[in-house]
Design a protein around this motif. Structure first.
Motif, short mmCIF file in Angstrom:
data_model
loop_
_atom_site.label_atom_id
_atom_site.label_comp_id
_atom_site.label_asym_id
_atom_site.label_seq_id
_atom_site.Cartn_x
_atom_site.Cartn_y
_atom_site.Cartn_z
N THR A 61 28.31 43.17 45.28
CA THR A 61 29.59 43.75 44.93
C THR A 61 30.63 42.64 44.83
N TYR A 62 31.61 42.87 43.98
CA TYR A 62 32.67 41.89 43.76
C TYR A 62 34.03 42.59 43.72
N VAL A 63 35.04 41.90 44.17
CA VAL A 63 36.40 42.37 43.95
C VAL A 63 36.70 42.21 42.46
N ASP A 64 37.50 43.09 41.92
CA ASP A 64 37.73 43.10 40.46
C ASP A 64 38.23 41.76 39.95
N SER A 65 39.04 41.09 40.71
CA SER A 65 39.69 39.88 40.23
C SER A 65 38.73 38.71 40.00
N VAL A 66 37.50 38.80 40.52
CA VAL A 66 36.55 37.70 40.35
C VAL A 66 35.36 38.09 39.48
#
Length: 121
Positions: free
Chosen positions: A59-64
């Motif tokens: 999973t990733y934060v949207d900004s990356v």
């Protein structure tokens, strides 16, 4: 006792790349997941990327998304964070978290000491 050791931070130019590494060592049953967090000055710590240890799943934060990639080397109990196209807002102290079964029933979170990433323009 579990130790979490991060490496790979430093100074990079805008648009450049860095790869962070985080290794878990010591005595434990197995890793559940490892997560990279970051905290910039004056901001709350945020989860950047996470990976499940014994199953597919990241999973990733949207900004990356599309710029950062988290990966792992199971045999070395090591997680990596490849960071490309770095922006000023990526500058922060990056922390590695390992969620670990110390025994078959006891779960604990362990943290690294933090590693500084600086992005110069």
């Amino acid at each position: 006792q579990v130790q979490i050791v991060e490496s790979g931070g430093g100074l990079v130019q805008l648009g450049g790349s860095l790869r962070l590494s985080c290794a878990a060592s010591g005595s434990f049953f197995r890793i559940i997941a490892m997560t990279w967090y970051r905290q910039a000055p004056g901001k709350e710590r945020e989860s950047v990327a996470s990976i499940i240890w014994n199953a597919p799943g990241t999973t990733y934060v949207d900004s990356v998304k599309g710029r950062f990639t988290i990966s792992k080397a199971n045999a070395q109990n090591t997680v990596y964070l490849q960071m490309n196209s770095l922006r000023p807002e990526d500058a922060a102290v990056y922390y590695c978290n390992a969620r670990i079964y110390d025994t078959m029933t006891a779960v604990n979170d362990y943290w690294g000491q933090g590693i500084v990433v600086t992005v110069s323009s």
